[in-house]
Design a protein around this motif. Sequence first.
Motif, PDB file in Angstrom:
ATOM      1  N   LEU A  98       3.122  -1.280   4.014  1.00 48.76           N
ATOM      2  CA  LEU A  98       2.499   0.005   3.687  1.00 48.76           C
ATOM      3  C   LEU A  98       3.577   1.091   3.692  1.00 48.76           C
ATOM      4  CD1 LEU A  98       0.033   1.923   3.371  1.00 48.76           C
ATOM      5  CD2 LEU A  98      -0.090   1.985   5.866  1.00 48.76           C
ATOM      6  N   ILE A  99       3.695   1.791   2.566  1.00 48.00           N
ATOM      7  CA  ILE A  99       4.648   2.904   2.472  1.00 48.00           C
ATOM      8  C   ILE A  99       3.876   4.195   2.731  1.00 48.00           C
ATOM      9  CG2 ILE A  99       6.188   4.184   0.922  1.00 48.00           C
ATOM     10  CD1 ILE A  99       6.845   1.502  -0.451  1.00 48.00           C
ATOM     11  N   ALA A 100       4.256   4.888   3.801  1.00 50.72           N
ATOM     12  CA  ALA A 100       3.557   6.127   4.171  1.00 50.72           C
ATOM     13  C   ALA A 100       4.493   7.304   3.929  1.00 50.72           C
ATOM     14  CB  ALA A 100       3.125   6.069   5.623  1.00 50.72           C
ATOM     15  N   GLY A 104       0.856  -1.188   0.000  1.00 52.32           N
ATOM     16  CA  GLY A 104       0.000   0.000   0.000  1.00 52.32           C
ATOM     17  C   GLY A 104       0.886   1.230   0.000  1.00 52.32           C
ATOM     18  N   VAL A 105       0.392   2.321  -0.578  1.00 47.43           N
ATOM     19  CA  VAL A 105       1.140   3.573  -0.510  1.00 47.43           C
ATOM     20  C   VAL A 105       0.149   4.699  -0.241  1.00 47.43           C
ATOM     21  CG1 VAL A 105       1.149   3.890  -3.055  1.00 47.43           C
ATOM     22  CG2 VAL A 105       2.828   5.088  -1.684  1.00 47.43           C
ATOM     23  N   GLY A 145      -4.808   9.954   2.151  1.00 46.79           N
ATOM     24  CA  GLY A 145      -3.989   9.704   3.343  1.00 46.79           C
ATOM     25  C   GLY A 145      -4.630   8.695   4.281  1.00 46.79           C
ATOM     26  N   PHE A 146      -4.504   8.951   5.591  1.00 48.33           N
ATOM     27  CA  PHE A 146      -5.020   7.995   6.574  1.00 48.33           C
ATOM     28  C   PHE A 146      -6.549   7.915   6.555  1.00 48.33           C
ATOM     29  CE2 PHE A 146      -0.731   8.880   8.112  1.00 48.33           C
ATOM     30  CZ  PHE A 146      -0.269   7.584   8.256  1.00 48.33           C
ATOM     31  N   THR A 185       2.262  -5.842  -6.389  1.00 48.78           N
ATOM     32  CA  THR A 185       1.111  -5.018  -6.782  1.00 48.78           C
ATOM     33  C   THR A 185       1.042  -3.841  -5.813  1.00 48.78           C
ATOM     34  OG1 THR A 185      -0.029  -7.019  -7.433  1.00 48.78           O
ATOM     35  CG2 THR A 185      -1.392  -5.055  -7.150  1.00 48.78           C
ATOM     36  N   VAL A 186       0.803  -2.647  -6.367  1.00 47.82           N
ATOM     37  CA  VAL A 186       0.748  -1.450  -5.511  1.00 47.82           C
ATOM     38  C   VAL A 186      -0.697  -0.974  -5.381  1.00 47.82           C
ATOM     39  CG1 VAL A 186       1.541   0.936  -5.232  1.00 47.82           C
ATOM     40  CG2 VAL A 186       3.089  -0.782  -6.202  1.00 47.82           C
ATOM     41  N   TYR A 187      -1.093  -0.703  -4.133  1.00 46.13           N
ATOM     42  CA  TYR A 187      -2.421  -0.133  -3.857  1.00 46.13           C
ATOM     43  C   TYR A 187      -2.239   1.293  -3.386  1.00 46.13           C
ATOM     44  CZ  TYR A 187      -4.398  -4.677  -4.312  1.00 46.13           C
ATOM     45  OH  TYR A 187      -4.780  -5.874  -4.833  1.00 46.13           O
TER      46      TYR A 187
END
Length: 365
Positions: free
Chosen positions: A114-116, A11-12, A46-47, A39-41
């Motif tokens: 998850l990349i934040a 996730g990003v 944002g949050f 696979t990127v979501y």
Amino acid sequence: MPAKGNVRRIGVLTGGGDCPGLNAVIRGVTKPAEDYGMTVYGILDGFEGLVEGRAKELHNADVSGILSQGGTILGSSNKGDPFHWPVENNGKVEIEDRSADVVKNYNAWNLDALIAIGGDGTMHICNKLCGLGLNIIGVPKTIDNDLEATDVTFGHDSAVYVVTEALDRLHTTASSHHRVIVVEVMGRYAGWIALHGGLAGGADIILIPEIPFSWESVFKKIHERELMGKRFSLVCVAEGARPEGGDIVITEKDKKRTDPIRLGGIGKVVADKIEEGTGRETRVTVLGHLQRGGSPTPFDRILSTKFGAFAIELAAEKKFCRMVALKGNEIKNVKIEDAIARQKLVRQDNQALIAARRVGISFGD
Ligand code: F6P
């Protein structure tokens, strides 16, 4: 929640205030992901999107052509802290903990990591999500440049560019009209934007939160310049600056925001006081969100791309609860909990500050 086997689903999200370079990071994450078989979501807003379960798959085509675009294609918000979720009830704002929804959505999407991408507020949330067992990787952004763990955050250089250009333009009009012009810039409780922008744009006085200023010293500098035949002055004031013994100026307090305090207004206070104390015609320009909008500088595009590409590498190596950081000329990674330990403020021994003093810039002290 350690990822079993290979990391497949990432996730990003982009959290907090936007800044130039966010799209370059999203691109830097998404393009290499395919080579890793991931696979990127993209989590929306944002949050908020993480709590409310809003996301879409990102493919190469979605990130094509966004390198130079400001803002974020995913949307962002500074009101979506899952641990401090505002709910309005009969006009009253109440705070709820919605972190359980984050865990639920993370699992429902089968995310391995998850990349934040965000500033200190985002990293504090990331640290708490790590505590709940989520596999988080942080990417530091903010025009304010106030994260200690990285030499610089992306977005800062672009904001400094805007301040520099504004000061260049204001120089000619201030000089033509023999005026003092006060330019208020952002930066929250850190003076980096004012220091770097003021230095690059040739401000005569720079006022930053780290150095409470005296009105007398500000007036003196303006008079000294006049004695040298310079009938105009440019003052670059950080939104968090304050006079000795005085308070910072707050525009509003909003309980719904991750940081309830919104700064702003010191520029007008400084301009009024200068006119009163020196008798010189004074104007104020508040640069505001111009500093956050538009295309990233080449420096920010490169840094953002490096941050994105290294974040996906950390994910592939299962190095979680870490934040990518620039150290010297290299991209390293640090523990998120260490990254949020201290805010990076301008110190008296900072070389840009020393150089500014040497070329005659006053800090009002
Ligand atoms: O942190 C980035 C920043 O632009 C600060 O410099 C500024 O104080 C704040 O965000 C403004 O926030 P908002 O866009 O919510 O008004």
